[in-house]
Design an enzyme around this catalytic site. Structure first.
Site, PDB file in Angstrom:
ATOM      1  N   ILE A   1       0.849  -1.198   0.000  1.00 40.18           N
ATOM      2  CA  ILE A   1       0.000   0.000   0.000  1.00 40.18           C
ATOM      3  C   ILE A   1       0.882   1.244   0.000  1.00 40.18           C
ATOM      4  CG2 ILE A   1      -1.707   1.341   1.268  1.00 40.18           C
ATOM      5  CD1 ILE A   1      -2.753  -1.156   2.527  1.00 40.18           C
ATOM      6  N   GLY A   2       1.973   1.166   0.705  1.00 39.55           N
ATOM      7  CA  GLY A   2       2.845   2.348   0.773  1.00 39.55           C
ATOM      8  C   GLY A   2       4.086   2.059   1.597  1.00 39.55           C
TER       9      GLY A   2
ATOM     10  N   GLY B   1       6.574   3.839   4.668  1.00 38.90           N
ATOM     11  CA  GLY B   1       6.770   4.909   5.645  1.00 38.90           C
ATOM     12  C   GLY B   1       8.176   4.857   6.200  1.00 38.90           C
TER      13      GLY B   1
ATOM     14  N   TYR C   1       9.223   3.667   8.927  1.00 40.71           N
ATOM     15  CA  TYR C   1       9.543   2.425   9.618  1.00 40.71           C
ATOM     16  C   TYR C   1       9.592   1.223   8.692  1.00 40.71           C
ATOM     17  CZ  TYR C   1       8.824   4.567  14.204  1.00 40.71           C
ATOM     18  OH  TYR C   1       8.921   5.325  15.328  1.00 40.71           O
ATOM     19  N   GLY C   2       9.039   1.330   7.505  1.00 34.90           N
ATOM     20  CA  GLY C   2       9.027   0.178   6.603  1.00 34.90           C
ATOM     21  C   GLY C   2       7.793   0.175   5.728  1.00 34.90           C
TER      22      GLY C   2
ATOM     23  N   VAL D   1       3.991  -0.761   4.233  1.00 30.02           N
ATOM     24  CA  VAL D   1       2.622  -1.004   4.679  1.00 30.02           C
ATOM     25  C   VAL D   1       1.972  -1.855   3.593  1.00 30.02           C
ATOM     26  CG1 VAL D   1       0.398   0.013   5.294  1.00 30.02           C
ATOM     27  CG2 VAL D   1       2.512   1.163   5.963  1.00 30.02           C
TER      28      VAL D   1
ATOM     29  N   LYS E   1       1.560  -2.760   8.929  1.00 27.57           N
ATOM     30  CA  LYS E   1       2.829  -2.026   8.904  1.00 27.57           C
ATOM     31  C   LYS E   1       3.922  -3.012   9.295  1.00 27.57           C
ATOM     32  CE  LYS E   1       3.139   2.733   9.959  1.00 27.57           C
ATOM     33  NZ  LYS E   1       3.083   3.887  10.816  1.00 27.57           N
TER      34      LYS E   1
ATOM     35  N   ASP F   1       2.447  16.421  12.808  1.00 31.28           N
ATOM     36  CA  ASP F   1       2.652  16.175  11.380  1.00 31.28           C
ATOM     37  C   ASP F   1       1.318  16.055  10.649  1.00 31.28           C
ATOM     38  OD1 ASP F   1       4.266  15.870   9.168  1.00 31.28           O
ATOM     39  OD2 ASP F   1       4.665  13.734   9.491  1.00 31.28           O
TER      40      ASP F   1
HETATM   41  N1  LIG Z   1      -4.602   1.919   7.989  1.00 29.03           N
HETATM   42  C1  LIG Z   1      -4.225   2.205   6.740  1.00 29.03           C
HETATM   43  N2  LIG Z   1      -5.073   2.014   5.709  1.00 29.03           N
HETATM   44  C2  LIG Z   1      -4.706   2.314   4.447  1.00 29.03           C
HETATM   45  N3  LIG Z   1      -3.501   2.824   4.108  1.00 29.03           N
HETATM   46  C3  LIG Z   1      -2.620   3.032   5.093  1.00 29.03           C
HETATM   47  C4  LIG Z   1      -2.914   2.739   6.456  1.00 29.03           C
HETATM   48  N4  LIG Z   1      -1.846   3.083   7.220  1.00 29.03           N
HETATM   49  C5  LIG Z   1      -0.917   3.563   6.380  1.00 29.03           C
HETATM   50  N5  LIG Z   1      -1.362   3.530   5.097  1.00 29.03           N
HETATM   51  C6  LIG Z   1      -0.642   3.977   3.912  1.00 29.03           C
HETATM   52  O1  LIG Z   1       0.668   3.439   3.953  1.00 29.03           O
HETATM   53  C7  LIG Z   1       1.632   4.419   3.628  1.00 29.03           C
HETATM   54  C8  LIG Z   1       2.723   4.455   4.674  1.00 29.03           C
HETATM   55  O2  LIG Z   1       2.164   4.863   5.889  1.00 29.03           O
HETATM   56  P1  LIG Z   1       3.023   5.214   7.174  1.00 29.03           P
HETATM   57  O3  LIG Z   1       2.105   5.756   8.210  1.00 29.03           O
HETATM   58  O4  LIG Z   1       3.866   4.060   7.544  1.00 29.03           O
HETATM   59  O5  LIG Z   1       4.049   6.256   6.682  1.00 29.03           O
HETATM   60  P2  LIG Z   1       3.975   7.697   6.047  1.00 29.03           P
HETATM   61  O6  LIG Z   1       2.953   8.516   6.743  1.00 29.03           O
HETATM   62  O7  LIG Z   1       3.807   7.618   4.571  1.00 29.03           O
HETATM   63  O8  LIG Z   1       5.443   8.170   6.265  1.00 29.03           O
HETATM   64  P3  LIG Z   1       6.200   8.663   7.556  1.00 29.03           P
HETATM   65  O9  LIG Z   1       6.032   7.630   8.618  1.00 29.03           O
HETATM   66  O10 LIG Z   1       7.576   8.736   7.040  1.00 29.03           O
HETATM   67  O11 LIG Z   1       5.608   9.994   7.894  1.00 29.03           O
HETATM   68  C9  LIG Z   1       0.909   5.729   3.478  1.00 29.03           C
HETATM   69  O12 LIG Z   1       0.870   6.031   2.117  1.00 29.03           O
HETATM   70  C10 LIG Z   1      -0.481   5.494   3.970  1.00 29.03           C
HETATM   71  O13 LIG Z   1      -1.385   6.100   3.104  1.00 29.03           O
END
Ligand SMILES: Nc1ncnc2c1ncn2[C@@H]1O[C@H](COP(=O)(O)OP(=O)(O)OP(=O)(O)O)[C@@H](O)[C@H]1O
Length: 418
Positions: free
Chosen positions: A86-87, A89, A91-92, A94, A109, A231
Site C-alpha cells: 500500500i505504501g 513509511g 519504519y518500513g 505497509v 505495517k 505532522d
Molecule cells: N490503515 C491504513 N489504511 C490504508 N492505508 C494506510 C494505512 N496506514 C498507512 N497507510 C498507507 O501506507 C503508507 C505508509 O504509511 P506510514 O504511516 O507508515 O508512513 P507515512 O505517513 O507515509 O510516512 P512517515 O512515517 O515517514 O511519515 C501511506 O501512504 C499510507 O497512506
C-alpha cells in the site's frame, strides 16, 4: 442537528464497490454521514498482542482485493495473507492483508528491527564493518524493542476514537526480525496527496467541511489525551470505506504534561516543512506551543482541501521557510467569506493570536452558519480514562524517545538526500 455519535465496528468490504481513487465518486455522498454509533467508555476494544509468528508459507490462490483487483497473495503471517503493497513509511512497508479468521482486510505495517537499527545508526550499516560488543548489541535491541512497544502503547490509548486510525493487533516474535502492526484498513488511503507544482483536484466546501470536522474531532481527542500530532497533513489523514477521515502516523507525536503545553514543546523541526508554522521555521524559537502548531498545520491542510495545493510551495526548504515567515497567502476568490476568515485565523502567524480548537468548533464555516453544530468535548472525549501514572510511565518516555530517534533518522535521511 449535532453530528451523530460514532464508534468502531469491524468492517466488511463491498468488493465490487470499492475502488481506491481520488475524491470524485465520494463527492456525491460526502454529506450523507456514515453510520456511526455510540461513543462511550464501553467501546474500548482490546488490542491483541501475539508473540508467536508461526508461518510464512503461502498456499492461497488468487484472491480479490478490496479494490476489485485480482491479487496473488505474496505470503502470510499467522492468519494474515499478504496481498499487496500500500505504501512505504519511515519504519518500513505497509501492505494490504486479509485475515483468515475474520475474512476482513487490514493494513499491516511491517517494521524491520534491523532496518531500524541501520537507519538510526545504532549499528554499523555495512556487513563486515566495525562491530559493537555483544552486550551493547543486546542493549540496543532492547532499546529498539522498547521504542516500538511504547509507540504501540500510545496507539492503544488512541485507537478507541473513530477519527483516529485503529490498531488491531501487534505480531511480535523475539526470534523474528519483523514486527507486524495490524491496523483497520482505510480503504481510500490519504484524503488528498499534495505534490509541489502539481495541484490536486480541490474539494467542494461541503466536502472539505465534512472531512475537516472529522479531523477536528480526532485532534480534539488527541489534545485531550495530551498528545500533539506534529505532522498533520492531507497524506496523514486516511479515508475509510464509510468516508470517515481518520488521523494516522504518530511517528513524531509529542506528549505533554498538564500545565506545560504553553510553549512547552521542543522545536526539533521534525514535521513536513510545507505544514510548519512560522514559529517552527524560526531557528531561534526553542520551545513551541504544540496545540497552536497542530492548528496551523490543520489550517494548511484545510487550505489544501479547497485549493489542491499548499499556500506556500518551494522545493527549497530555506526559501519555503522565508515565505511562511514573511509572506501572506492568497485565497481563491470563489471561497465563501466564512471559510476565508477561518483560514486566516488558523494561519495567523503569531501563535498567541491563532484560533484554538474550541473556537474552531463553533466557527460559522465549521457549523455551516449554526445549522450543523459540532458535538461537545464531553461527548467527543469520553473514552477510557488513563491514569496519571500510566501516562507518565507509558507515554512520555515513548514519545520522547521516538522523537529522538525520528530526528536522528530525519537528519540522516536529509544527509542521504542531499
Ligand atoms: N490503515 C491504513 N489504511 C490504508 N492505508 C494506510 C494505512 N496506514 C498507512 N497507510 C498507507 O501506507 C503508507 C505508509 O504509511 P506510514 O504511516 O507508515 O508512513 P507515512 O505517513 O507515509 O510516512 P512517515 O512515517 O515517514 O511519515 C501511506 O501512504 C499510507 O497512506
Amino acid at each position: 442537528m449535532p453530528q451523530r455519535k460514532t464508534t468502531r465496528q469491524p468492517k466488511t468490504i463491498g468488493l465490487s464497490l470499492i475502488k481506491r481513487s481520488k475524491s470524485e465518486e465520494f463527492d456525491r455522498k460526502a454529506t450523507s454521514h456514515a453510520p456511526r454509533h455510540q461513543r462511550n467508555a464501553s467501546t474500548h476494544q482490546r488490542i491483541v498482542e501475539t508473540s508467536v509468528i508461526y508461518s510464512k508459507e503461502e498456499t492461497l490462490a488468487t484472491v480479490i482485493s478490496p479494490w476489485g483487483d485480482a491479487e496473488r497473495a505474496q505470503g502470510h503471517v499467522n492468519q494474515y495473507h499478504i496481498l499487496k503493497d500500500i505504501g512505504t513509511g519511515s519504519y518500513g512497508r505497509v501492505v494490504l492483508v486479509r485475515s483468515d479468521q475474520t475474512g476482513l482486510y487490514y493494513a499491516c505495517k511491517i517494521i524491520s528491527k534491523s532496518r531500524l537499527r541501520r537507519k538510526f545508526r545504532f549499528m554499523p550499516a555495512q556487513p563486515g564493518g566495525p562491530s559493537l560488543p555483544a552486550t551493547q548489541k543486546t542493549c540496543i535491541d532492547d532499546e529498539i524493542m522498547a521504542t516500538i512497544k511504547r509507540e504501540v502503547a500510545v496507539l492503544k490509548k488512541l485507537s478507541m476514537h473513530p477519527n483516529i486510525v485503529n490498531l488491531v493487533e501487534v505480531l511480535d516474535d523475539a526470534k523474528e526480525d519483523n514486527i507486524y502492526m495490524i491496523f483497520d484498513l482505510c480503504e481510500y488511503g490519504p484524503v488528498m496527496e499534495i505534490t509541489i507544482g502539481q495541484p490536486a483536484r480541490p474539494f467542494s466546501e461541503e466536502l472539505a467541511r465534512k472531512y475537516f470536522r472529522d479531523v477536528v474531532l480526532g485532534l480534539e481527542y488527541l489534545h485531550y489525551k495530551r498528545i500533539i500530532h506534529r505532522d498533520l497533513k492531507p497524506e496523514n489523514l486516511l479515508r475509510t470505506a464509510e468516508n470517515v477521515v481518520q488521523i494516522g502516523d504518530f511517528g513524531i507525536s509529542h506528549m505533554f504534561d498538564e500545565g506545560d503545553d504553553e510553549e512547552g514543546m521542543p522545536n526539533n523541526k521534525n514535521g513536513s516543512p510545507l505544514y510548519c508554522p512560522p514559529e517552527a521555521c524560526l531557528g531561534e524559537t526553542r520551545k513551541l506551543n504544540g496545540k497552536s502548531l497542530d492548528i496551523w498545520s490543520l489550517g494548511v491542510t484545510l487550505y489544501c482541501f479547497v485549493h489542491g495545493r499548499c499556500p506556500w510551495e518551494d522545493e527549497s526548504v530555506v526559501e519555503l521557510c522565508r515565505m511562511i515567515v514573511n509572506e501572506s497567502f492568497a485565497v481563491s476568490d470563489t471561497l465563501s467569506d466564512t471559510l476565508k476568515d477561518l483560514l486566516y485565523r488558523m494561519m495567523e502567524k503569531n501563535p498567541k493570536n491563532r484560533i484554538q480548537l474550541p473556537q474552531i468548533k463553533v466557527h460559522a464555516w465549521v457549523t455551516n452558519n449554526g445549522k450543523e453544530p459540532m458535538m461537545s468535548t464531553d461527548e467527543n472525549c469520553v473514552f477510557e480514562d488513563v491514569t496519571e501514572e500510566e501516562v507518565a510511565q507509558a507515554f512520555r518516555p515513548a514519545m520522547m524517545f521516538v522523537n529522538k530517534i525520528m530526528s536522528k533518522f530525519k537528519s540522516s535521511q536529509d544527509y542521504e538526500d542531499a
